[in-house]
Design an enzyme around this catalytic site. Structure first.
Site, PDB file in Angstrom:
ATOM      1  N   CYS A   1     -22.274  -6.561   2.418  1.00 52.16           N
ATOM      2  CA  CYS A   1     -21.222  -5.390   2.408  1.00 52.16           C
ATOM      3  C   CYS A   1     -22.129  -4.274   1.791  1.00 52.16           C
ATOM      4  O   CYS A   1     -22.014  -2.992   2.478  1.00 52.16           O
ATOM      5  CB  CYS A   1     -20.015  -5.641   1.677  1.00 52.16           C
TER       6      CYS A   1
ATOM      7  N   CYS B   1     -13.363   2.231   9.011  1.00 56.94           N
ATOM      8  CA  CYS B   1     -14.612   1.803   9.229  1.00 56.94           C
ATOM      9  C   CYS B   1     -14.570   0.247   8.798  1.00 56.94           C
ATOM     10  O   CYS B   1     -13.999  -0.126   7.995  1.00 56.94           O
ATOM     11  CB  CYS B   1     -15.719   2.333   8.183  1.00 56.94           C
TER      12      CYS B   1
ATOM     13  N   CYS C   1     -19.614  -9.213   6.711  1.00 61.22           N
ATOM     14  CA  CYS C   1     -19.185 -10.246   5.507  1.00 61.22           C
ATOM     15  C   CYS C   1     -19.442 -11.827   6.018  1.00 61.22           C
ATOM     16  O   CYS C   1     -18.713 -11.837   6.900  1.00 61.22           O
ATOM     17  CB  CYS C   1     -18.075  -9.821   4.655  1.00 61.22           C
TER      18      CYS C   1
ATOM     19  N   CYS D   1     -24.885 -12.720  -2.305  1.00 59.88           N
ATOM     20  CA  CYS D   1     -24.764 -11.918  -1.141  1.00 59.88           C
ATOM     21  C   CYS D   1     -24.737 -10.622  -1.541  1.00 59.88           C
ATOM     22  O   CYS D   1     -23.835 -10.122  -2.329  1.00 59.88           O
ATOM     23  CB  CYS D   1     -23.696 -12.631  -0.384  1.00 59.88           C
TER      24      CYS D   1
ATOM     25  N   CYS E   1     -18.783 -14.964  -3.953  1.00 55.61           N
ATOM     26  CA  CYS E   1     -20.067 -14.019  -3.299  1.00 55.61           C
ATOM     27  C   CYS E   1     -21.255 -14.547  -3.579  1.00 55.61           C
ATOM     28  O   CYS E   1     -22.197 -14.012  -2.868  1.00 55.61           O
ATOM     29  CB  CYS E   1     -19.713 -12.421  -3.767  1.00 55.61           C
TER      30      CYS E   1
ATOM     31  N   CYS F   1     -23.348  -0.654   4.580  1.00 54.59           N
ATOM     32  CA  CYS F   1     -22.577   0.312   4.333  1.00 54.59           C
ATOM     33  C   CYS F   1     -23.327   1.641   5.051  1.00 54.59           C
ATOM     34  O   CYS F   1     -24.330   2.068   4.211  1.00 54.59           O
ATOM     35  CB  CYS F   1     -22.044   0.544   2.956  1.00 54.59           C
TER      36      CYS F   1
ATOM     37  N   CYS G   1     -18.212  -3.218   6.316  1.00 62.72           N
ATOM     38  CA  CYS G   1     -18.312  -4.011   5.225  1.00 62.72           C
ATOM     39  C   CYS G   1     -17.594  -5.659   5.415  1.00 62.72           C
ATOM     40  O   CYS G   1     -18.034  -6.225   4.823  1.00 62.72           O
ATOM     41  CB  CYS G   1     -17.829  -3.230   3.599  1.00 62.72           C
TER      42      CYS G   1
ATOM     43  N   ASP H   1       0.889  -1.297  -0.079  1.00 62.66           N
ATOM     44  CA  ASP H   1      -0.184   0.007  -0.068  1.00 62.66           C
ATOM     45  C   ASP H   1       0.764   1.194   0.162  1.00 62.66           C
ATOM     46  O   ASP H   1       0.686   2.206   0.748  1.00 62.66           O
ATOM     47  CB  ASP H   1      -0.928  -0.109   1.228  1.00 62.66           C
TER      48      ASP H   1
END
Length: 360
Positions: A201, A248, A255, A198, A195, A205, A251, A141
């Site tokens: 998330c 935050c 999950c 579903c 996923c 939010c 999400c 990152d």
């Protein structure tokens, strides 16, 4: 070691010895991601994160960023603190407590940039010790690199509808890092997405930042608002932030795959300075000197004391939405201590918070 296949096996073993839960290898052709990335930029979804656009398509072209690159060694490292409890129930309880200060789990301990980069460098040094000098650069990152896309291509997981990487046996509570290298190692296969239908998330939010499956409008994301945004938080979004003062986790918290979230193998990600149990009033009282001291070696320090107070003021204002927090004497008293703060940004958010409590 001339045998590249054997070297790949060794690299994965060395990586696990260094604390990475998994190490996988991919080629670096991300041309299939370029159109989608440009469309995301064109919509302005990156907000004030100018660095997302400043490098153009180099972000999707690792070989332009580090000439000679032909492979990415992608790694993941769990960060959920190694404590014996139901972490999701604990986080839900704190989110419901108007006096609690919610700091994203990943940021409560040591800065992950430092931890992963140091260990990736150790991995590179181990490889050099085996084969001699080679071309490489390590990241986490920290540069214009599409980390999730590379990790997905390497088979570390699949991109979830919240845009984070998901793993069937580890959820999403892990950091990613990579080493771009000039060695044509054999590559691993991607995994199948899981996923399905579903939308947890998307549904949970708080600010509806996930505008469509796999599409995030960062300008509405609480992580962006509390970390990346330098100025005033939009009025219409402040009440939706609740008591989240840095990042935050919603999400991820809701999950279904995170019932498999793995605990960290390193103590580096254990909470420091009580950030897993601190209250808004307590943290709002930190002087700049205390903020710098208590966030030394932490990812939080990058936002500075001014934005720290801005975020906390919003949380203190939102406490008024709860019967237990409405016009709470301790909260109002804390806010009054910053009414004449030198920063206009802080004063504005404090005034908003006091107004929420019916106080001028």
């Amino acid at each position: 070691m001339a045998d590249l296949a054997a070297l790949a096996v060794a690299i994965k073993a060395w990586g696990r010895e260094l604390g990475f839960a998994e190490v996988r290898i991919a080629d670096v052709d991300l041309s299939h991601r370029e159109a989608g990335f440009q469309a995301w930029l064109d919509k302005g979804y990156h907000g004030e994160m100018d660095y997302m656009a400043s490098h153009g398509m180099k972000r999707a072209r690792p070989a332009e960023l580090v000439p000679g690159t032909v492979r990415s060694v992608s790694v993941r490292m769990p960060y959920l603190p190694a404590r014996d409890d139901d972490w999701r129930a604990r986080e839900e309880a704190r989110a419901a407590d108007p006096a609690a200060a919610q700091v994203s789990i990943y940021a409560r301990g040591r800065d992950y940039h430092k931890v992963l980069r140091a260990r990736l460098q150790q991995l590179a040094t181990r490889i050099e010790g085996e084969i001699g000098s080679f071309g490489y650069r390590v990241f986490t990152d920290s540069a214009p690199v599409m980390e999730v896309a590379l990790a997905e291509k390497a088979g570390l997981g699949w991109r979830g509808k919240h845009t984070l990487l998901l793993h069937r046996e580890a959820g999403s509570m892990f950091f990613l890092g990579e080493m771009l290298i000039d060695l044509p190692l054999p590559v691993d296969e991607p995994v199948t997405p899981h996923c399905g239908q579903c939308t947890s998330c998307i549904d949970v939010c708080p600010t509806k930042a996930i505008v469509a499956p796999y599409e995030l409008d960062a300008r509405r994301c609480i992580s962006y608002l509390t970390i990346e945004l330098k100025g005033s938080i939009p009025l219409e979004l402040r009440p939706l932030i609740g008591n989240r003062i840095y990042g935050c986790d919603d999400c991820q918290l809701y999950c279904p795959w995170n019932k498999f979230a793995q605990r960290a193998s390193l103590p580096d990600f254990d909470a420091r300075h009580g950030l897993d149990r601190a209250g808004l009033v307590e943290l709002f009282a930190w002087s700049e000197e205390e903020f710098l001291k208590n966030t030394e070696g932490s990812a939080i320090r990058r936002i500075g004391h001014e934005r720290w107070l801005r975020n906390l003021a919003v949380g203190l204002g939102n406490a008024a939405a709860s019967p237990a927090g409405k016009a709470d004497a301790a909260i109002v008293a804390a806010l009054r201590t910053r009414q004449t703060h030198p920063s206009e940004l802080v004063r504005e958010h404090v005034a908003w918070a006091l107004e929420r409590h019916g106080v001028k």
